[in-house]
Design a protein around this motif. Structure first.
Motif, short mmCIF file in Angstrom:
data_model
loop_
_atom_site.label_atom_id
_atom_site.label_comp_id
_atom_site.label_asym_id
_atom_site.label_seq_id
_atom_site.Cartn_x
_atom_site.Cartn_y
_atom_site.Cartn_z
N CYS A 9 38.56 38.02 40.83
CA CYS A 9 37.24 38.21 41.42
C CYS A 9 37.14 37.24 42.58
O CYS A 9 37.48 36.07 42.45
N ASN A 20 30.44 42.53 44.09
CA ASN A 20 30.15 42.76 42.69
C ASN A 20 30.83 43.97 42.13
O ASN A 20 30.93 44.14 40.95
N HIS A 24 38.32 47.64 37.73
CA HIS A 24 38.83 47.10 36.49
C HIS A 24 40.31 47.37 36.27
O HIS A 24 41.08 46.47 36.11
N GLY A 55 32.83 46.74 36.75
CA GLY A 55 31.79 46.85 37.75
C GLY A 55 31.60 48.27 38.21
O GLY A 55 30.80 48.52 39.10
N VAL A 90 28.19 44.35 38.38
CA VAL A 90 28.71 43.80 37.13
C VAL A 90 27.54 43.44 36.21
O VAL A 90 27.51 43.81 35.04
#
Lengths: 530, 295
Positions: A9, A20, A24, A55, A90
């Motif tokens: 991230c 954000n 994944h 997210g 998220v």
């Protein structure tokens, strides 16, 4: 782009995620960027379906690559959505996820959610198993909840196609439900007019076996065709039908409550996921919430182990309390100072005071009549466990009359042996129910056990002959002892339907004891540990 | 420290566990939150605290919980004897206000584990063992300390932690812990290891045991734990003891007669041994430990 092992991230200087929308496993968003993250989980885990994003929610399954411009982390962070960033993606998903977990009965507060979000900032979001473990560590606080978490996680963080499937299933389920309702409405008519029935009653109808449905239909049909009937006949017919449906409700209690479980979470997506997650759970439905009568033979060892564990918890609590009251020494300041005067003010001798707790005497009366047999097996397990730890429990069984069984438990030994000797020597097992006679016998022959320090625990479904007499006897008993606790094996939703429940509820403290979860609840009640 | 570092370091000191466990510990370290470890006895809960102190090469401060544990024994106490001596010595010499100030200084403070952990010069590991055995009141007090990492001593004022210690709490779930305490912790449930994991553990701790014996031991113990009737399931430590005993008996595989003779290392109550003889039997156990290998 990303051939690195992990996908980090990208955080700004405050340590918060700058973007954000974090992909994944690289597939859900990867369709947009035309590449696949090499560390996407292999098919090892059944839950790892393509497109599962932390997210990324299914409606935003497309995205475009966004260079993060940081050499330090080669981040696969994507901004997404039509016309700019979707903020707090998220956060949004985690909050929704937490909401689902709450719906499944887990205790999750805002601090758990905040912890979860913080946790996601220090782990690689690209790896599903890690995300799962991180959320688990911060949101699950009880070993029993771990299974629920796994189930909900696998359904929530999944690909858009599968979510669409869930939605489809939900739509079908609702349609089917409505169809059933309409069908029921079509049946319950009198001279072309609808009978007034609640939704629950219609649900009961839809759950009834076909043969019974047919009988009810024929009955209504027959009335329909008789023109001679006066319109005032209608309320009579209605109550007839309702009576019949109520009977079936008591038989099909579990099926009906499942069917009618249409609780709305305020979000169609969440509803769909919950349905799907719940639907799968039913296969391995927890025996905790199962009506004890329905627990299958093969689950018995598990149920037994569970009861044993519960009693162990209770027993440690009970014995702990007594130990504390005996040993714990609290300094009695006043008395210490008074005694110190003779030594010129120096507290030479310390004086202590201790709390005095009076042990209650437990007296158990267990209904072993025909209707109770299945429950009795479990309740006796419970009593057996208690007997092993707490002295002075008087145990009785009753159906047509009372019988003392304390001696069986006092001998000790294996549970099965005790049970078989109990059943063999008992004349009460499986008979009819006559509580008033049993109570009278108790008063006549065992009066010495009824003291102001006795707690009487009755396990029964309240169904007895001459319940008014029994109620009177119960009133008398209540005056003699400290408390009368009634563990009712009828499901609580059905209490209203039985006049006997209402009658006994007035003179006793009544708790539901229909499932193992109920039993667990009961054990946390004060009367048992104080 | 990264996740992989932590995993390597844990393995270096001989603590072998699942990735999920490593990640949970990593999170707790990163978020500076206590780790609450629950699980059946003998799965290495307390060991975690010890291992973490080795990993970070720091002091381990241990607080063993029991009924009746209170602030005096866990946080601090004034050294009454020393104070009384001081009073006797100083009698009639000095102004009393000065004396009072002296009496309640750090010199007369007896540090108990919690205060010690907070005042330590470097990051330490604080192991609060079997927290479920303590009383409710102590638990409430504990989560005050754990949320702010500061304590107040009325005579001295508030003492803040110099370094937030690494806190490991363990519980046997003898009773349900309060929500407040749980909320402040990262939760980890340790269960008995899978067969493969246990083989790795035995290999690491008892390397003398041969490949075959190791696998058979792990499978046999696993089989024992599967039985619902066995009340006290063999712990990892007991598995290792058993492995050591078998090695010292020069066995390279399990045999019914050996199992029979060494059973008391695994099952330590008569009830459990009876269950074993009635429901499992040593021959059956040996058979199971091998059958698994042929698959």
């Amino acid at each position: 782009m990303s051939d690195e092992k992990k996908v980090f991230c990208h955080t700004d200087k405050h340590g918060r995620p700058e973007h954000n929308h974090l992909c994944h496993d690289g597939v859900g968003c990867g369709e947009g960027c035309g590449e696949k993250n090499p560390v996407a989980p292999t098919g090892k885990d059944p839950g790892s379906k393509p497109g599962g994003c932390v997210g990324c929610s299914p409606e935003h399954s497309h995205g475009h690559p966004h260079s993060c411009g940081s050499a330090a982390h080669h981040a696969h962070a994507l901004t997404c959505g039509e016309g700019g960033e979707i903020p707090d993606r998220v956060e949004y998903n985690i909050v929704r996820f937490a909401y689902l977990l709450k719906g499944e009965g887990m205790r999750i507060g805002s601090s758990e959610v905040i912890d979860a979000l913080n946790a996601l900032q220090v782990i690689p979001l690209g790896e599903r198993e890690k995300v799962k473990a991180a959320l688990k560590a911060t949101m699950v606080k009880k070993s029993a909840d771990r299974e629920t978490f796994d189930r909900v996680f696998d359904h929530f963080f999944t690909g858009p196609e599968i979510k669409e499937e869930f939605r489809q299933q939900r739509r079908e389920k609702i349609e089917l439900f409505q169809q059933k309702m309409e069908e029921a409405e079509g049946v319950f008519t009198f001279r072309g007019e609808q009978l007034e029935l609640s939704e629950k009653e219609k649900t009961v109808y839809s759950c009834m076996p076909e043969k019974e449905k047919k009988r009810l239909q024929d009955f209504l049909q027959m009335n329909e065709s008789r023109d001679t009937l006066h319109p005032e006949y209608r309320p009579f017919l209605e109550s007839l039908v309702k009576g019949r449906l109520n009977f079936w409700y008591s038989q099909l209690h579990r099926e009906v409550s499942e069917e009618a479980d249409q609780q709305d979470m305020g979000d169609e997506d969440l509803n769909a996921i919950r349905d799907a997650a719940g639907g799968e759970g039913k296969g391995g439905r927890s025996i905790l919430t199962e009506d004890m009568r329905h627990i299958a033979r093969k689950d018995l060892p598990q149920a037994t182990a569970l009861i044993r564990r519960m009693t162990r918890l209770l027993v440690t609590r009970i014995s702990r309390r007594y130990r504390i009251s005996k040993n714990r020494r609290v300094l009695d300041l006043r008395s210490t100072i008074r005694h110190s005067i003779q030594y010129g003010g120096a507290p030479f001798k310390l004086k202590y005071r201790s709390r005095r707790v009076k042990k209650p005497r437990l007296l158990l009366i267990c209904d072993v009549s025909g209707s109770m047999i299945r429950y009795t097996a479990f309740v006796l397990q419970f009593i057996y466990g208690l007997n092993a730890a707490v002295q002075h429990i008087e145990s009785f069984t009753f159906s047509e009359d009372l019988e003392r069984v304390t001696s069986h438990f006092q001998e000790g030994g294996d549970f099965d042996r005790i049970m078989s000797s109990l059943v063999k020597e008992s004349s009460q097992w499986g008979g009819g129910t006559s509580l008033h006679r049993a109570l009278r016998t108790l008063g006549d022959r065992h009066a010495e056990d009824l003291t102001s320090n006795t707690i009487v625990i009755i396990v029964s479904d309240t169904r007895t002959v001459r319940h008014q007499d029994a109620q009177k006897e119960m009133g008398k008993l209540k005056e003699q002892v400290k408390e009368v606790v009634w563990l009712n094996t009828l499901p609580q939703e059905m209490w209203n339907q039985y006049s006997t429940v209402q009658a006994f509820k007035k003179v006793t403290s009544m708790f539901p004891c229909n499932t193992l979860a109920d039993l667990e609840q009961v054990m946390s009640k004060k009367f048992l540990s104080a | 420290m990264t996740l992989d570092d932590l995993q390597c370091r844990l393995e270096e000191v001989g603590y072998i566990c699942d990735e999920e466990v490593v990640l949970t510990v990593f999170l707790a370290l990163q978020l500076e939150k206590p780790i609450l470890i629950e699980g059946p006895p003998g799965v290495g809960k307390t060991e975690m605290g010890k291992v973490l102190s080795q990993v970070f090469d720091t002091e381990l401060i241990r607080l063993q919980c029991y009924e009746g544990l209170d602030e005096n024994k866990s946080l601090y106490e004034w050294n009454y004897q020393k104070q009384l001596l001081k009073i006797q010595i100083e009698r009639g010499e000095q102004g009393s206000s000065q004396l009072e100030e002296d009496l309640f200084s750090h010199q007369y403070l007896l540090e108990r584990p919690l205060l010690k952990a907070i005042q330590a010069q470097r990051k330490v590991v604080l192991l609060i063992d079997e927290v479920d055995k303590s009383d409710d009141e102590f638990e409430a007090f504990l989560f005050e300390v754990l949320s702010d990492f500061q304590v107040s001593v009325p005579e001295l004022g508030t003492i803040k932690a110099r370094h937030i210690p690494i806190v490991v709490l363990t519980s046997n779930s003898e009773r349900e812990l309060s929500d407040g305490l749980k909320r402040r912790c990262v939760y980890l449930y340790l269960d008995f290891p899978e067969v493969q994991r246990e083989i790795e553990i035995i290999k690491a701790k008892v390397p003398q045991a041969g490949e075959r014996l190791t696998a058979e031991i792990a499978r046999a113990v696993h089989h024992l734990r599967q039985n619902q009737e066995v009340r006290k399931k063999p712990s990892i430590a007991e598995t290792l003891d058993w492995a050591r005993v078998l090695v010292s008996l020069n066995r390279d595989r399990l045999q019914g007669s050996t199992v029979e003779r060494t059973l008391n290392i695994l099952l330590k109550s008569r009830a459990d041994q009876r269950v074993f003889h009635e429901q499992i039997g040593s021959e059956e156990l040996v058979k199971n430990s091998r059958a698994g290998g042929q698959k």
